[in-house]
Motif scaffolding. Structure first.
Motif, PDB file in Angstrom:
ATOM      1  N   GLY A 127       6.199   2.993 -13.134  1.00 32.79           N
ATOM      2  CA  GLY A 127       4.749   2.947 -12.959  1.00 32.79           C
ATOM      3  C   GLY A 127       4.282   1.604 -12.427  1.00 32.79           C
ATOM      4  O   GLY A 127       3.384   1.535 -11.576  1.00 32.79           O
ATOM      5  N   GLY A 128       4.882   0.522 -12.933  1.00 31.53           N
ATOM      6  CA  GLY A 128       4.524  -0.799 -12.417  1.00 31.53           C
ATOM      7  C   GLY A 128       4.902  -0.954 -10.963  1.00 31.53           C
ATOM      8  O   GLY A 128       4.149  -1.552 -10.176  1.00 31.53           O
ATOM      9  N   ALA A 129       6.071  -0.399 -10.589  1.00 30.96           N
ATOM     10  CA  ALA A 129       6.493  -0.478  -9.191  1.00 30.96           C
ATOM     11  C   ALA A 129       5.547   0.304  -8.287  1.00 30.96           C
ATOM     12  O   ALA A 129       5.188  -0.141  -7.189  1.00 30.96           O
ATOM     13  N   VAL A 130       5.126   1.481  -8.733  1.00 27.67           N
ATOM     14  CA  VAL A 130       4.174   2.269  -7.947  1.00 27.67           C
ATOM     15  C   VAL A 130       2.834   1.545  -7.843  1.00 27.67           C
ATOM     16  O   VAL A 130       2.148   1.592  -6.819  1.00 27.67           O
ATOM     17  N   GLY A 131       2.442   0.861  -8.923  1.00 23.94           N
ATOM     18  CA  GLY A 131       1.169   0.154  -8.899  1.00 23.94           C
ATOM     19  C   GLY A 131       1.159  -1.061  -8.007  1.00 23.94           C
ATOM     20  O   GLY A 131       0.089  -1.598  -7.700  1.00 23.94           O
ATOM     21  N   VAL A 132       2.349  -1.516  -7.575  1.00 23.04           N
ATOM     22  CA  VAL A 132       2.404  -2.671  -6.683  1.00 23.04           C
ATOM     23  C   VAL A 132       1.814  -2.333  -5.307  1.00 23.04           C
ATOM     24  O   VAL A 132       1.199  -3.191  -4.655  1.00 23.04           O
ATOM     25  N   VAL A 133       1.986  -1.076  -4.888  1.00 26.02           N
ATOM     26  CA  VAL A 133       1.536  -0.675  -3.542  1.00 26.02           C
ATOM     27  C   VAL A 133       0.037  -0.889  -3.347  1.00 26.02           C
ATOM     28  O   VAL A 133      -0.388  -1.564  -2.410  1.00 26.02           O
ATOM     29  N   PRO A 134      -0.813  -0.342  -4.220  1.00 19.68           N
ATOM     30  CA  PRO A 134      -2.256  -0.559  -4.013  1.00 19.68           C
ATOM     31  C   PRO A 134      -2.793  -1.821  -4.688  1.00 19.68           C
ATOM     32  O   PRO A 134      -3.999  -1.977  -4.845  1.00 19.68           O
ATOM     33  N   THR A 168      -6.692  -3.410  -5.457  1.00 15.23           N
ATOM     34  CA  THR A 168      -7.229  -3.367  -6.834  1.00 15.23           C
ATOM     35  C   THR A 168      -7.147  -4.716  -7.534  1.00 15.23           C
ATOM     36  O   THR A 168      -7.346  -4.794  -8.749  1.00 15.23           O
ATOM     37  N   PHE A 169      -6.838  -5.760  -6.738  1.00 18.15           N
ATOM     38  CA  PHE A 169      -6.726  -7.104  -7.293  1.00 18.15           C
ATOM     39  C   PHE A 169      -5.679  -7.171  -8.413  1.00 18.15           C
ATOM     40  O   PHE A 169      -5.840  -7.892  -9.379  1.00 18.15           O
ATOM     41  N   GLY A 170      -4.615  -6.403  -8.258  1.00 18.49           N
ATOM     42  CA  GLY A 170      -3.511  -6.437  -9.207  1.00 18.49           C
ATOM     43  C   GLY A 170      -3.680  -5.576 -10.442  1.00 18.49           C
ATOM     44  O   GLY A 170      -2.768  -5.487 -11.263  1.00 18.49           O
ATOM     45  N   LEU A 171      -4.856  -4.934 -10.583  1.00 23.99           N
ATOM     46  CA  LEU A 171      -5.077  -4.126 -11.789  1.00 23.99           C
ATOM     47  C   LEU A 171      -4.247  -2.853 -11.801  1.00 23.99           C
ATOM     48  O   LEU A 171      -4.001  -2.272 -12.858  1.00 23.99           O
ATOM     49  N   SER A 172      -3.834  -2.405 -10.639  1.00 29.10           N
ATOM     50  CA  SER A 172      -3.068  -1.159 -10.593  1.00 29.10           C
ATOM     51  C   SER A 172      -1.678  -1.308 -11.198  1.00 29.10           C
ATOM     52  O   SER A 172      -1.073  -0.325 -11.628  1.00 29.10           O
ATOM     53  N   ILE A 173      -1.166  -2.534 -11.231  1.00 31.53           N
ATOM     54  CA  ILE A 173       0.187  -2.728 -11.776  1.00 31.53           C
ATOM     55  C   ILE A 173       0.231  -2.450 -13.280  1.00 31.53           C
ATOM     56  O   ILE A 173       1.041  -1.618 -13.734  1.00 31.53           O
ATOM     57  N   VAL A 227      -1.978  -0.834 -15.038  1.00 33.94           N
ATOM     58  CA  VAL A 227      -2.415   0.550 -15.250  1.00 33.94           C
ATOM     59  C   VAL A 227      -1.272   1.510 -14.964  1.00 33.94           C
ATOM     60  O   VAL A 227      -0.981   2.436 -15.740  1.00 33.94           O
ATOM     61  N   GLY A 228      -0.570   1.288 -13.855  1.00 35.83           N
ATOM     62  CA  GLY A 228       0.568   2.142 -13.523  1.00 35.83           C
ATOM     63  C   GLY A 228       1.684   2.027 -14.541  1.00 35.83           C
ATOM     64  O   GLY A 228       2.322   3.026 -14.907  1.00 35.83           O
ATOM     65  N   ALA A 229       1.918   0.811 -15.028  1.00 36.12           N
ATOM     66  CA  ALA A 229       2.954   0.616 -16.041  1.00 36.12           C
ATOM     67  C   ALA A 229       2.593   1.348 -17.332  1.00 36.12           C
ATOM     68  O   ALA A 229       3.454   1.967 -17.972  1.00 36.12           O
ATOM     69  N   GLY A 230       1.307   1.289 -17.720  1.00 38.59           N
ATOM     70  CA  GLY A 230       0.883   1.988 -18.942  1.00 38.59           C
ATOM     71  C   GLY A 230       1.024   3.489 -18.813  1.00 38.59           C
ATOM     72  O   GLY A 230       1.505   4.176 -19.726  1.00 38.59           O
TER      73      GLY A 230
END
Length: 213
Positions: A126-133, A137-142, A144-147
């Motif tokens: 999830g953290g890896a997927v959140g790196v893309v956007p 998202t100013f890094g918030l997706s990482i 969130v994706g990890a959670g």
């Protein structure tokens, strides 16, 4: 001065005339005061002794009650410990000597391991997927994706681990005799193979020594 002299004389006359009565009166008053004091002293002493006895009795009663309470607490603690030990023994017997117990224990173990492993993998994915956007998202997706990956991975891994562990436990208990025989067979084959290798090495060494000679 005449009145004073008259009064003094009358007083002296009365004192002299009734000196015996007055003396007896003083004596009676003194005796009464002494008797009163003795009575009060006796009552005070008795009250003090009664209070001391009451305190002693209260202390003795409190000590006895405390001893009884401690004895009861020890008895209850010993009973609870024995009960807990018996229950633990029953639980151990259940989880190691019955098909349902072994299957349940393995399902719990598999669920725990699967949930942990799945949660870790899901969080990383999830953290890896959140790196893309992350740039949008100013890094918030990482985080969130990890959670999200953590929850999804833990749920999926826990379910799969429980099912797999339960199946392994069921099969292992059902075919435990066959597994024991197979393990014993493999152990004997390993020993035989080791013995054969040992004999082969000895024969090769002996053959080499004979040729050298």
């Amino acid at each position: 001065s005449t009145a004073g002299g008259t009064t003094g004389g009358a007083s002296g006359y009365c004192l002299y005339k009734y000196r015996v009565q007055i003396k007896d009166g003083f004596v009676q008053v003194k005796v009464k005061v002494h008797t009163f004091a003795a009575e009060k002293y006796g009552k005070a002493k008795g009250a003090a002794l009664s209070a001391k006895l009451a305190i002693k009795n209260t202390a003795t009663s409190a000590r006895e009650k405390a001893e009884v309470t401690i004895a009861l607490a020890k008895e209850k603690t010993g009973t609870a410990a024995a009960l807990a030990k018996a229950k633990a023994g029953e639980m151990y017997t259940l989880t190691t000597s019955t098909r349902s117990g072994v299957s349940s224990a393995m399902a719990v173990l598999g669920g725990t391991v699967g949930s942990t492993a799945g949660g870790i993998c899901g969080a990383l994915a999830g953290g890896a997927v959140g790196v893309v956007p992350a740039i949008f998202t100013f890094g918030l997706s990482i985080p969130v994706g990890a959670g999200i990956g953590l929850m999804a991975g833990a749920t999926t891994g826990g379910g799969a681990g429980a099912v797999g562990g339960g199946a392994i436990g069921y099969a292992g208990y059902t075919y435990r005799d066959e597994l024991k025989r197979s393990a014993e067979y493999l152990r004997r084959k390993s020993l035989d193979s080791a013995e054969q290798v040992k004999k082969s090495v000895k024969s090769l060494v002996g053959a080499g020594t004979g040729e050298t000679a």
